[in-house]
Design a protein around this motif. Sequence first.
Motif, PDB file in Angstrom:
ATOM      1  N   ASP A   1      18.698  -1.619  -5.000  1.00 41.02           N
ATOM      2  CA  ASP A   1      19.748  -1.782  -3.979  1.00 41.02           C
ATOM      3  C   ASP A   1      19.135  -2.084  -2.614  1.00 41.02           C
ATOM      4  OD1 ASP A   1      21.612  -1.247  -5.880  1.00 41.02           O
ATOM      5  OD2 ASP A   1      21.959   0.828  -5.276  1.00 41.02           O
ATOM      6  N   ARG A   2      18.060  -1.394  -2.328  1.00 37.96           N
ATOM      7  CA  ARG A   2      17.466  -1.548  -1.005  1.00 37.96           C
ATOM      8  C   ARG A   2      16.789  -2.913  -0.844  1.00 37.96           C
ATOM      9  NH1 ARG A   2      13.488   2.730   2.070  1.00 37.96           N
ATOM     10  NH2 ARG A   2      13.282   1.569   3.996  1.00 37.96           N
ATOM     11  N   TYR A   3      16.058  -3.329  -1.887  1.00 42.14           N
ATOM     12  CA  TYR A   3      15.231  -4.528  -1.713  1.00 42.14           C
ATOM     13  C   TYR A   3      15.874  -5.796  -2.277  1.00 42.14           C
ATOM     14  CZ  TYR A   3      11.793  -1.131  -0.295  1.00 42.14           C
ATOM     15  OH  TYR A   3      11.157  -0.112   0.366  1.00 42.14           O
ATOM     16  N   LEU A   4      16.799  -5.654  -3.241  1.00 40.64           N
ATOM     17  CA  LEU A   4      17.445  -6.845  -3.808  1.00 40.64           C
ATOM     18  C   LEU A   4      18.926  -6.917  -3.461  1.00 40.64           C
ATOM     19  CD1 LEU A   4      15.819  -6.960  -7.371  1.00 40.64           C
ATOM     20  CD2 LEU A   4      15.105  -8.137  -5.279  1.00 40.64           C
ATOM     21  N   ASN A   5      19.392  -5.948  -2.654  1.00 45.09           N
ATOM     22  CA  ASN A   5      20.775  -5.991  -2.168  1.00 45.09           C
ATOM     23  C   ASN A   5      21.805  -5.893  -3.291  1.00 45.09           C
ATOM     24  OD1 ASN A   5      22.200  -5.950   0.185  1.00 45.09           O
ATOM     25  ND2 ASN A   5      22.539  -8.163   0.231  1.00 45.09           N
ATOM     26  N   THR A   6      21.469  -5.145  -4.344  1.00 41.22           N
ATOM     27  CA  THR A   6      22.402  -4.946  -5.458  1.00 41.22           C
ATOM     28  C   THR A   6      23.309  -3.745  -5.164  1.00 41.22           C
ATOM     29  OG1 THR A   6      20.729  -3.589  -6.558  1.00 41.22           O
ATOM     30  CG2 THR A   6      20.829  -5.920  -7.166  1.00 41.22           C
ATOM     31  N   ARG A   7      24.183  -3.383  -6.124  1.00 43.90           N
ATOM     32  CA  ARG A   7      25.099  -2.241  -5.966  1.00 43.90           C
ATOM     33  C   ARG A   7      24.927  -1.260  -7.120  1.00 43.90           C
ATOM     34  NH1 ARG A   7      30.321  -3.457  -6.783  1.00 43.90           N
ATOM     35  NH2 ARG A   7      31.191  -2.054  -5.230  1.00 43.90           N
TER      36      ARG A   7
ATOM     37  N   LEU B   1      30.972   5.870  -2.382  1.00 43.92           N
ATOM     38  CA  LEU B   1      30.397   6.955  -3.180  1.00 43.92           C
ATOM     39  C   LEU B   1      29.302   6.419  -4.096  1.00 43.92           C
ATOM     40  CD1 LEU B   1      33.743   8.671  -4.286  1.00 43.92           C
ATOM     41  CD2 LEU B   1      32.314   9.229  -2.300  1.00 43.92           C
ATOM     42  N   CYS B   2      28.209   7.142  -4.185  1.00 43.73           N
ATOM     43  CA  CYS B   2      27.109   6.741  -5.066  1.00 43.73           C
ATOM     44  C   CYS B   2      27.045   7.654  -6.287  1.00 43.73           C
ATOM     45  CB  CYS B   2      25.779   6.816  -4.315  1.00 43.73           C
ATOM     46  SG  CYS B   2      25.645   5.560  -3.037  1.00 43.73           S
ATOM     47  N   SER B   3      26.335   7.162  -7.310  1.00 48.39           N
ATOM     48  CA  SER B   3      26.218   7.898  -8.565  1.00 48.39           C
ATOM     49  C   SER B   3      24.754   8.150  -8.884  1.00 48.39           C
ATOM     50  CB  SER B   3      26.844   7.080  -9.694  1.00 48.39           C
ATOM     51  OG  SER B   3      26.467   7.618 -10.943  1.00 48.39           O
TER      52      SER B   3
ATOM     53  N   ALA C   1      35.680  -0.137 -10.886  1.00 50.60           N
ATOM     54  CA  ALA C   1      35.535  -0.557 -12.284  1.00 50.60           C
ATOM     55  C   ALA C   1      34.518  -1.681 -12.468  1.00 50.60           C
ATOM     56  CB  ALA C   1      36.901  -0.975 -12.845  1.00 50.60           C
ATOM     57  N   THR C   2      34.067  -2.294 -11.372  1.00 53.48           N
ATOM     58  CA  THR C   2      33.084  -3.379 -11.509  1.00 53.48           C
ATOM     59  C   THR C   2      31.646  -2.870 -11.487  1.00 53.48           C
ATOM     60  OG1 THR C   2      32.835  -3.830  -9.131  1.00 53.48           O
ATOM     61  CG2 THR C   2      34.666  -4.911 -10.254  1.00 53.48           C
ATOM     62  N   THR C   3      31.451  -1.570 -11.245  1.00 52.13           N
ATOM     63  CA  THR C   3      30.082  -1.062 -11.126  1.00 52.13           C
ATOM     64  C   THR C   3      29.473  -0.776 -12.495  1.00 52.13           C
ATOM     65  OG1 THR C   3      30.882   1.215 -10.965  1.00 52.13           O
ATOM     66  CG2 THR C   3      30.527   0.020  -8.891  1.00 52.13           C
ATOM     67  N   LEU C   4      28.147  -0.777 -12.528  1.00 44.62           N
ATOM     68  CA  LEU C   4      27.435  -0.432 -13.758  1.00 44.62           C
ATOM     69  C   LEU C   4      27.818   0.971 -14.208  1.00 44.62           C
ATOM     70  CD1 LEU C   4      25.069  -0.989 -15.806  1.00 44.62           C
ATOM     71  CD2 LEU C   4      23.649   0.308 -14.202  1.00 44.62           C
ATOM     72  N   THR C   5      27.906   1.897 -13.257  1.00 49.08           N
ATOM     73  CA  THR C   5      28.187   3.296 -13.594  1.00 49.08           C
ATOM     74  C   THR C   5      29.514   3.440 -14.330  1.00 49.08           C
ATOM     75  OG1 THR C   5      26.969   4.045 -11.654  1.00 49.08           O
ATOM     76  CG2 THR C   5      28.510   5.592 -12.630  1.00 49.08           C
ATOM     77  N   ASP C   6      30.576   2.811 -13.798  1.00 41.89           N
ATOM     78  CA  ASP C   6      31.876   2.982 -14.447  1.00 41.89           C
ATOM     79  C   ASP C   6      31.927   2.243 -15.784  1.00 41.89           C
ATOM     80  OD1 ASP C   6      34.514   4.202 -14.268  1.00 41.89           O
ATOM     81  OD2 ASP C   6      35.243   2.137 -14.301  1.00 41.89           O
ATOM     82  N   ARG C   7      31.292   1.081 -15.857  1.00 37.72           N
ATOM     83  CA  ARG C   7      31.241   0.351 -17.143  1.00 37.72           C
ATOM     84  C   ARG C   7      30.508   1.171 -18.193  1.00 37.72           C
ATOM     85  NH1 ARG C   7      31.968  -5.565 -16.162  1.00 37.72           N
ATOM     86  NH2 ARG C   7      32.118  -5.816 -13.924  1.00 37.72           N
ATOM     87  N   LEU C   8      29.406   1.775 -17.757  1.00 37.11           N
ATOM     88  CA  LEU C   8      28.606   2.591 -18.671  1.00 37.11           C
ATOM     89  C   LEU C   8      29.398   3.803 -19.144  1.00 37.11           C
ATOM     90  CD1 LEU C   8      25.688   2.503 -19.694  1.00 37.11           C
ATOM     91  CD2 LEU C   8      25.019   3.870 -17.701  1.00 37.11           C
TER      92      LEU C   8
ATOM     93  N   VAL D   1      19.257   5.197   5.605  1.00 38.38           N
ATOM     94  CA  VAL D   1      19.512   4.349   6.771  1.00 38.38           C
ATOM     95  C   VAL D   1      19.851   2.922   6.332  1.00 38.38           C
ATOM     96  CG1 VAL D   1      18.465   3.333   8.825  1.00 38.38           C
ATOM     97  CG2 VAL D   1      18.041   5.729   8.271  1.00 38.38           C
ATOM     98  N   TRP D   2      19.146   2.445   5.298  1.00 37.36           N
ATOM     99  CA  TRP D   2      19.364   1.079   4.823  1.00 37.36           C
ATOM    100  C   TRP D   2      20.750   0.890   4.186  1.00 37.36           C
ATOM    101  CZ3 TRP D   2      20.123   1.184  -0.457  1.00 37.36           C
ATOM    102  CH2 TRP D   2      19.680   2.342  -1.101  1.00 37.36           C
ATOM    103  N   ALA D   3      21.440   1.987   3.866  1.00 32.99           N
ATOM    104  CA  ALA D   3      22.770   1.876   3.264  1.00 32.99           C
ATOM    105  C   ALA D   3      23.871   1.891   4.318  1.00 32.99           C
ATOM    106  CB  ALA D   3      22.991   3.021   2.266  1.00 32.99           C
ATOM    107  N   ALA D   4      23.470   1.834   5.583  1.00 28.93           N
ATOM    108  CA  ALA D   4      24.451   1.977   6.665  1.00 28.93           C
ATOM    109  C   ALA D   4      25.501   0.875   6.655  1.00 28.93           C
ATOM    110  CB  ALA D   4      23.730   2.014   8.013  1.00 28.93           C
ATOM    111  N   ASP D   5      25.160  -0.294   6.151  1.00 30.54           N
ATOM    112  CA  ASP D   5      26.152  -1.375   6.173  1.00 30.54           C
ATOM    113  C   ASP D   5      26.899  -1.515   4.843  1.00 30.54           C
ATOM    114  OD1 ASP D   5      24.212  -2.522   4.600  1.00 30.54           O
ATOM    115  OD2 ASP D   5      24.503  -4.525   5.425  1.00 30.54           O
ATOM    116  N   TRP D   6      26.712  -0.573   3.941  1.00 38.26           N
ATOM    117  CA  TRP D   6      27.402  -0.679   2.654  1.00 38.26           C
ATOM    118  C   TRP D   6      28.914  -0.647   2.788  1.00 38.26           C
ATOM    119  CZ3 TRP D   6      24.867   2.227  -2.019  1.00 38.26           C
ATOM    120  CH2 TRP D   6      23.672   1.594  -2.338  1.00 38.26           C
ATOM    121  N   LEU D   7      29.403   0.214   3.705  1.00 31.36           N
ATOM    122  CA  LEU D   7      30.853   0.313   3.850  1.00 31.36           C
ATOM    123  C   LEU D   7      31.438  -1.023   4.306  1.00 31.36           C
ATOM    124  CD1 LEU D   7      33.443   1.903   3.858  1.00 31.36           C
ATOM    125  CD2 LEU D   7      32.888   2.728   6.141  1.00 31.36           C
TER     126      LEU D   7
END
Length: 289
Positions: free
Chosen positions: A191-197, A149-151, A104-111, A266-272
Motif C-alpha cells: 500500500d505504501r510503495y505501490l499505492n494499493t488498497r 478502516l483497515c484489516s 465489497a471491492t477489497t481483498l479482505t471482504d472478498r476473502l 503518516v503515509w496513509a493520511a490521504d487515504w480518506l
Amino acid sequence: MHEILRTLPAGALILDLGCALGSFAETATLAAVVRMDREAPRDLADFGRFAQADAARLPFRDRTFDAVIANHSLEHFDNLGCVLREIRRVTHPNGALFVAVPDATTLTDRLYRWLARGGGHVNSFTSAWKTASAIEEATGFRHVATKVLCSSLSFLNRGNSLRLLPRRLLLFGGGYEWSLFFYAWLFRRLDRYLNTRMSVYGWAFYFGRIQGPIDTETWVNVCIRCGSASPASLLIRRELVRRTLVGVHIFRCPDCGADNPFADDVWAADWLRREMMRRTSGDPTLPRN
Ligand SMILES: [Zn+2]
C-alpha cells in the motif's frame, strides 16, 4: 464510534443494532444501552438490556433513541431499505448514527465471503461516497464524517475462525499468527510503495448531531489476533513498539498483547481523500498528492 459513546450523557439511550455479542463495552458510555439482534445470545442474564427482533421491524416507539450504532451489521440485513427507515423512525431527530461496513471491492471482504461461503454478507457496498449518501437520504441524518478502516485479516486467525473451512484456510497459512503477521506486514508495504488498497477493509460513517471532534485519521496498525486498531503515535507514546534484530518493527497490541508488524501511518493520511474521490473517477488507485 467512541466519539458518540463518550459524549452522550447519563439518561440518554443507545441502540446497538445487529450487535451479536455487543459492539462496545457498556463502560464506554454513561448512556443506557439496548442491544438488539435477530438471534439472542446464549446467556441473556449477563447481557443487560437485550431485544431479540427483526431490524426491519424494530419493536420500539418513535424517537426512542439518542443514538444508533450499526457496527458491521448493515451488510447482513436482508431488507436494508426498511432497516434504514426504521433507524430514522426510532431515533430522535437531533440524534446520532454510526455505521461501519466493509467495502465489497477489497481483498479482505472478498476473502471473507469466499472462505465463509458468503459469511452472511447479503449487501455489497462499493463506494464510500455512494454509501454515505444513500444512508443520509434514507435516514434523514446529515453525513458529517468518514473514516477508512483497515484489516489485519484477524478473521482468519485460528483462534477466531471456527466456522471457516480448514482446507481453504490452508491457502492462507492455515490461520496461524505467523502467516497473518506476514500478510499484514506485506500489505502495508504494498500500500505504501505501490499505492494499493490491500489493507483497506471498509469505512466508518458518522451522521447527525455529534458533540466534539471526530478522529478521521486512518489507523493502519490493526491487531492480527483481536482486530483492534491503534494510531501509530499512541503505540509509540506508550512504548509498545520495538525493533527486532532483523530490523522489523513490532508493536504489542494494547488490548490483547499479541505481537504485530508496526507501520507508521503518516503515509496513509490521504487515504480518506482517495476513498471519497472514488465517486467521481471510479478509480481506486488515484495518484497521490
Ligand atoms: Zn490485539
